[in-house]
Scaffold this motif. Structure first.
Motif, PDB file in Angstrom:
ATOM      1  N   PHE A 236       5.021  -0.267   3.591  1.00 40.62           N
ATOM      2  CA  PHE A 236       5.026  -1.698   3.322  1.00 40.62           C
ATOM      3  C   PHE A 236       6.456  -2.218   3.379  1.00 40.62           C
ATOM      4  O   PHE A 236       7.418  -1.469   3.181  1.00 40.62           O
ATOM      5  N   ASN A 237       6.596  -3.505   3.683  1.00 37.22           N
ATOM      6  CA  ASN A 237       7.901  -4.146   3.744  1.00 37.22           C
ATOM      7  C   ASN A 237       8.473  -4.344   2.349  1.00 37.22           C
ATOM      8  O   ASN A 237       7.733  -4.571   1.382  1.00 37.22           O
ATOM      9  N   VAL A 238       9.789  -4.297   2.251  1.00 39.98           N
ATOM     10  CA  VAL A 238      10.487  -4.502   0.987  1.00 39.98           C
ATOM     11  C   VAL A 238      11.223  -5.836   1.047  1.00 39.98           C
ATOM     12  O   VAL A 238      12.206  -5.966   1.785  1.00 39.98           O
ATOM     13  N   PRO A 239      10.786  -6.851   0.322  1.00 39.01           N
ATOM     14  CA  PRO A 239      11.492  -8.139   0.309  1.00 39.01           C
ATOM     15  C   PRO A 239      12.914  -7.983  -0.231  1.00 39.01           C
ATOM     16  O   PRO A 239      13.216  -7.061  -0.995  1.00 39.01           O
ATOM     17  N   ASP A 240      13.792  -8.900   0.165  1.00 41.15           N
ATOM     18  CA  ASP A 240      15.200  -8.815  -0.227  1.00 41.15           C
ATOM     19  C   ASP A 240      15.377  -8.747  -1.737  1.00 41.15           C
ATOM     20  O   ASP A 240      16.218  -7.998  -2.246  1.00 41.15           O
ATOM     21  N   ASP A 241      14.623  -9.548  -2.453  1.00 36.54           N
ATOM     22  CA  ASP A 241      14.847  -9.665  -3.896  1.00 36.54           C
ATOM     23  C   ASP A 241      13.808  -8.910  -4.722  1.00 36.54           C
ATOM     24  O   ASP A 241      13.639  -9.164  -5.914  1.00 36.54           O
ATOM     25  N   ALA A 242      13.090  -7.975  -4.107  1.00 34.76           N
ATOM     26  CA  ALA A 242      12.021  -7.267  -4.819  1.00 34.76           C
ATOM     27  C   ALA A 242      12.596  -6.369  -5.913  1.00 34.76           C
ATOM     28  O   ALA A 242      13.577  -5.654  -5.702  1.00 34.76           O
ATOM     29  N   SER A 243      11.962  -6.418  -7.068  1.00 37.15           N
ATOM     30  CA  SER A 243      12.339  -5.528  -8.160  1.00 37.15           C
ATOM     31  C   SER A 243      11.626  -4.190  -8.003  1.00 37.15           C
ATOM     32  O   SER A 243      10.705  -4.045  -7.187  1.00 37.15           O
ATOM     33  N   VAL A 244      12.024  -3.217  -8.812  1.00 31.70           N
ATOM     34  CA  VAL A 244      11.343  -1.922  -8.795  1.00 31.70           C
ATOM     35  C   VAL A 244       9.877  -2.100  -9.164  1.00 31.70           C
ATOM     36  O   VAL A 244       8.987  -1.483  -8.559  1.00 31.70           O
ATOM     37  N   GLU A 245       9.601  -2.960 -10.138  1.00 36.37           N
ATOM     38  CA  GLU A 245       8.228  -3.198 -10.550  1.00 36.37           C
ATOM     39  C   GLU A 245       7.416  -3.832  -9.420  1.00 36.37           C
ATOM     40  O   GLU A 245       6.243  -3.486  -9.217  1.00 36.37           O
ATOM     41  N   GLU A 246       8.015  -4.725  -8.644  1.00 38.21           N
ATOM     42  CA  GLU A 246       7.314  -5.336  -7.515  1.00 38.21           C
ATOM     43  C   GLU A 246       7.044  -4.311  -6.416  1.00 38.21           C
ATOM     44  O   GLU A 246       5.989  -4.346  -5.766  1.00 38.21           O
ATOM     45  N   LEU A 247       7.968  -3.382  -6.220  1.00 35.03           N
ATOM     46  CA  LEU A 247       7.710  -2.294  -5.266  1.00 35.03           C
ATOM     47  C   LEU A 247       6.532  -1.454  -5.739  1.00 35.03           C
ATOM     48  O   LEU A 247       5.670  -1.061  -4.942  1.00 35.03           O
ATOM     49  N   ARG A 248       6.492  -1.184  -7.025  1.00 34.31           N
ATOM     50  CA  ARG A 248       5.397  -0.395  -7.581  1.00 34.31           C
ATOM     51  C   ARG A 248       4.059  -1.119  -7.389  1.00 34.31           C
ATOM     52  O   ARG A 248       3.052  -0.501  -7.037  1.00 34.31           O
ATOM     53  N   GLU A 249       4.043  -2.428  -7.603  1.00 33.09           N
ATOM     54  CA  GLU A 249       2.818  -3.201  -7.443  1.00 33.09           C
ATOM     55  C   GLU A 249       2.344  -3.205  -5.995  1.00 33.09           C
ATOM     56  O   GLU A 249       1.145  -3.179  -5.726  1.00 33.09           O
ATOM     57  N   ARG A 250       3.284  -3.220  -5.050  1.00 37.12           N
ATOM     58  CA  ARG A 250       2.905  -3.148  -3.637  1.00 37.12           C
ATOM     59  C   ARG A 250       2.442  -1.748  -3.254  1.00 37.12           C
ATOM     60  O   ARG A 250       1.554  -1.582  -2.418  1.00 37.12           O
ATOM     61  N   GLY A 251       3.054  -0.751  -3.889  1.00 35.07           N
ATOM     62  CA  GLY A 251       2.766   0.620  -3.492  1.00 35.07           C
ATOM     63  C   GLY A 251       1.513   1.213  -4.094  1.00 35.07           C
ATOM     64  O   GLY A 251       0.837   2.035  -3.452  1.00 35.07           O
ATOM     65  N   GLN A 252       1.158   0.829  -5.318  1.00 37.23           N
ATOM     66  CA  GLN A 252       0.046   1.488  -5.992  1.00 37.23           C
ATOM     67  C   GLN A 252      -1.284   1.401  -5.247  1.00 37.23           C
ATOM     68  O   GLN A 252      -2.004   2.409  -5.150  1.00 37.23           O
ATOM     69  N   PRO A 253      -1.686   0.238  -4.702  1.00 33.48           N
ATOM     70  CA  PRO A 253      -2.934   0.227  -3.928  1.00 33.48           C
ATOM     71  C   PRO A 253      -2.881   1.161  -2.719  1.00 33.48           C
ATOM     72  O   PRO A 253      -3.898   1.769  -2.352  1.00 33.48           O
ATOM     73  N   LEU A 254      -1.689   1.299  -2.122  1.00 36.74           N
ATOM     74  CA  LEU A 254      -1.552   2.198  -0.979  1.00 36.74           C
ATOM     75  C   LEU A 254      -1.575   3.656  -1.423  1.00 36.74           C
ATOM     76  O   LEU A 254      -2.054   4.530  -0.692  1.00 36.74           O
ATOM     77  N   GLU A 255      -1.032   3.944  -2.612  1.00 39.77           N
ATOM     78  CA  GLU A 255      -1.137   5.301  -3.160  1.00 39.77           C
ATOM     79  C   GLU A 255      -2.602   5.717  -3.254  1.00 39.77           C
ATOM     80  O   GLU A 255      -2.991   6.819  -2.823  1.00 39.77           O
ATOM     81  N   ALA A 256      -3.416   4.835  -3.847  1.00 34.71           N
ATOM     82  CA  ALA A 256      -4.840   5.143  -4.016  1.00 34.71           C
ATOM     83  C   ALA A 256      -5.531   5.307  -2.673  1.00 34.71           C
ATOM     84  O   ALA A 256      -6.360   6.214  -2.488  1.00 34.71           O
ATOM     85  N   ASP A 257      -5.185   4.463  -1.714  1.00 34.39           N
ATOM     86  CA  ASP A 257      -5.800   4.511  -0.393  1.00 34.39           C
ATOM     87  C   ASP A 257      -5.436   5.804   0.334  1.00 34.39           C
ATOM     88  O   ASP A 257      -6.298   6.482   0.910  1.00 34.39           O
ATOM     89  N   ALA A 258      -4.154   6.158   0.304  1.00 38.24           N
ATOM     90  CA  ALA A 258      -3.699   7.361   1.004  1.00 38.24           C
ATOM     91  C   ALA A 258      -4.274   8.621   0.372  1.00 38.24           C
ATOM     92  O   ALA A 258      -4.662   9.569   1.069  1.00 38.24           O
ATOM     93  N   LEU A 259      -4.344   8.642  -0.964  1.00 38.38           N
ATOM     94  CA  LEU A 259      -4.881   9.827  -1.639  1.00 38.38           C
ATOM     95  C   LEU A 259      -6.355  10.010  -1.324  1.00 38.38           C
ATOM     96  O   LEU A 259      -6.799  11.137  -1.030  1.00 38.38           O
ATOM     97  N   LEU A 260      -7.132   8.944  -1.363  1.00 37.53           N
ATOM     98  CA  LEU A 260      -8.553   9.046  -1.043  1.00 37.53           C
ATOM     99  C   LEU A 260      -8.751   9.528   0.386  1.00 37.53           C
ATOM    100  O   LEU A 260      -9.609  10.389   0.647  1.00 37.53           O
ATOM    101  N   GLU A 261      -7.970   9.010   1.323  1.00 35.85           N
ATOM    102  CA  GLU A 261      -8.081   9.445   2.716  1.00 35.85           C
ATOM    103  C   GLU A 261      -7.769  10.933   2.847  1.00 35.85           C
ATOM    104  O   GLU A 261      -8.439  11.683   3.572  1.00 35.85           O
ATOM    105  N   ALA A 262      -6.742  11.396   2.125  1.00 35.81           N
ATOM    106  CA  ALA A 262      -6.365  12.805   2.180  1.00 35.81           C
ATOM    107  C   ALA A 262      -7.468  13.690   1.621  1.00 35.81           C
ATOM    108  O   ALA A 262      -7.773  14.760   2.175  1.00 35.81           O
ATOM    109  N   VAL A 263      -8.076  13.263   0.519  1.00 31.88           N
ATOM    110  CA  VAL A 263      -9.179  14.031  -0.066  1.00 31.88           C
ATOM    111  C   VAL A 263     -10.329  14.136   0.928  1.00 31.88           C
ATOM    112  O   VAL A 263     -10.934  15.203   1.107  1.00 31.88           O
ATOM    113  N   ARG A 264     -10.662  13.041   1.596  1.00 34.73           N
ATOM    114  CA  ARG A 264     -11.745  13.069   2.578  1.00 34.73           C
ATOM    115  C   ARG A 264     -11.419  13.983   3.749  1.00 34.73           C
ATOM    116  O   ARG A 264     -12.277  14.724   4.227  1.00 34.73           O
TER     117      ARG A 264
END
Length: 318
Positions: A236-264
């Motif tokens: 995912f893209n990282v906006p110029d002013d993104a905080s660590v918490e905003e990165l986490r919010e963008r990343g968490q749905p992708l974490e779940a998606d990638a993990l489920l795909e790997a399990v399958r």
């Protein structure tokens, strides 16, 4: 022989001379043919994984298991045997800490996994309500600081006859004592595009490094931290002013998606590991059924010209 028709034997214990010879001799004497063997030693722990053909052996399955168990007792080794028919309905154990997004994704998809989530194990008690709401047993193996009891963890994995261990944001490192027993059967998700930013606080590392694109990786666990064969990645893209918490919010749905795909991928036996890299099996599902990396639409906007003339005629740039 088809790999699914082979019996798996895992041997783990303190390293010593003569272990391989004792185990292989026992198998030879019972007309068990070894098709594949892999062994390693880490931190004084010996691990050997074998895939063997038991179709023509001279003893019963019960007798082979009993003989291997007796040998293990004699050598102070943990010997596990999994015959092909015992892998028909596979059991998953999901290991968690406090973050629920990956666990909830797995639980929502469990009807389509072709396997059972038999147990959720935490090093804190926070996610017990999530598991129990879905009717799945929850066990807390951590102390007040979240340090997990590996002997109890191993006992639970054995009690639930676990085939695949899924680390759904389990914030503890597993020792070789666990990893070796489940070699190639532990999947983890890490919040970075590995091999970049391994270890703790990956989103903060990405922020401090000033990256323009961040991401997540699902991979097999090895004894080398965050260096196991990669299964799936998301970015995912990282906006110029993104905080660590905003990165986490963008990343968490992708974490779940990638993990489920790997399990399958693992459960469907559609991935193989060759030279430390995962590949879709030629006899497995069509690659279009999975998204291992970025979406195919990206190819339409990725430049394909110019390229060096040497590459155009097939020369390597290694």
């Amino acid at each position: 022989m088809n790999p699914h028709e082979l019996t798996e034997i895992t041997v783990v214990g303190d390293d010593d001379t003569g272990l391989v010879a004792r185990v292989t001799t026992l198998l030879f004497e019972r007309d068990v043919n070894i098709e594949d063997v892999d062994q390693a030693v880490r931190d004084g722990i010996f691990r050997m994984t074998m895939r063997v053909d038991t179709s023509g052996m001279a003893v019963s399955e019960h007798r082979l298991r009993r003989d291997l168990s007796a040998l293990g007792d004699d050598l102070d080794l943990d010997v596990r045997v999994r015959f092909p028919e015992e892998r028909d309905t596979r059991q998953l154990a999901v290991l968690v800490t406090k973050e629920s997004h990956c666990l909830r994704k797995l639980l929502d998809a469990r009807a389509d996994l072709g396997a059972d989530i038999g147990v959720v194990i935490g090093n804190h008690d926070d996610l017990r309500p999530v598991a129990e709401r879905h009717g799945i047993p929850f066990h807390d193996v951590g102390d007040e600081k979240g340090v997990h009891d590996e002997d109890r963890l191993l006992s639970l994995l054995d009690d639930y006859d676990v085939d695949l261990v899924v680390l759904a944001r389990f914030m503890r490192i597993l020792s070789p004592k666990v990893v070796f027993r489940y070699e190639g059967r532990i999947v983890n998700v890490h919040p970075s595009l590995l091999p970049a930013f391994p270890g703790a606080k990956a989103y903060r590392q990405a922020k401090e490094a000033g990256v323009r694109v961040a991401g997540v990786t699902a991979h097999y666990v090895t004894t080398d931290l965050d260096q196991g064969p990669i299964l799936t990645q998301r970015a995912f893209n990282v906006p110029d002013d993104a905080s660590v918490e905003e990165l986490r919010e963008r990343g968490q749905p992708l974490e779940a998606d990638a993990l489920l795909e790997a399990v399958r991928l693992h459960l469907n036996d559609d991935v193989a590991i060759r030279r430390g890299r995962t590949e879709l099996r030629e006899d497995g599902a069509d690659g279009e059924n999975y998204r291992l990396g970025m979406p195919p639409e990206l190819d339409e906007v990725t430049p394909d010209d110019p390229v060096d003339e040497a590459l155009a005629v097939g020369e390597s740039d290694d």
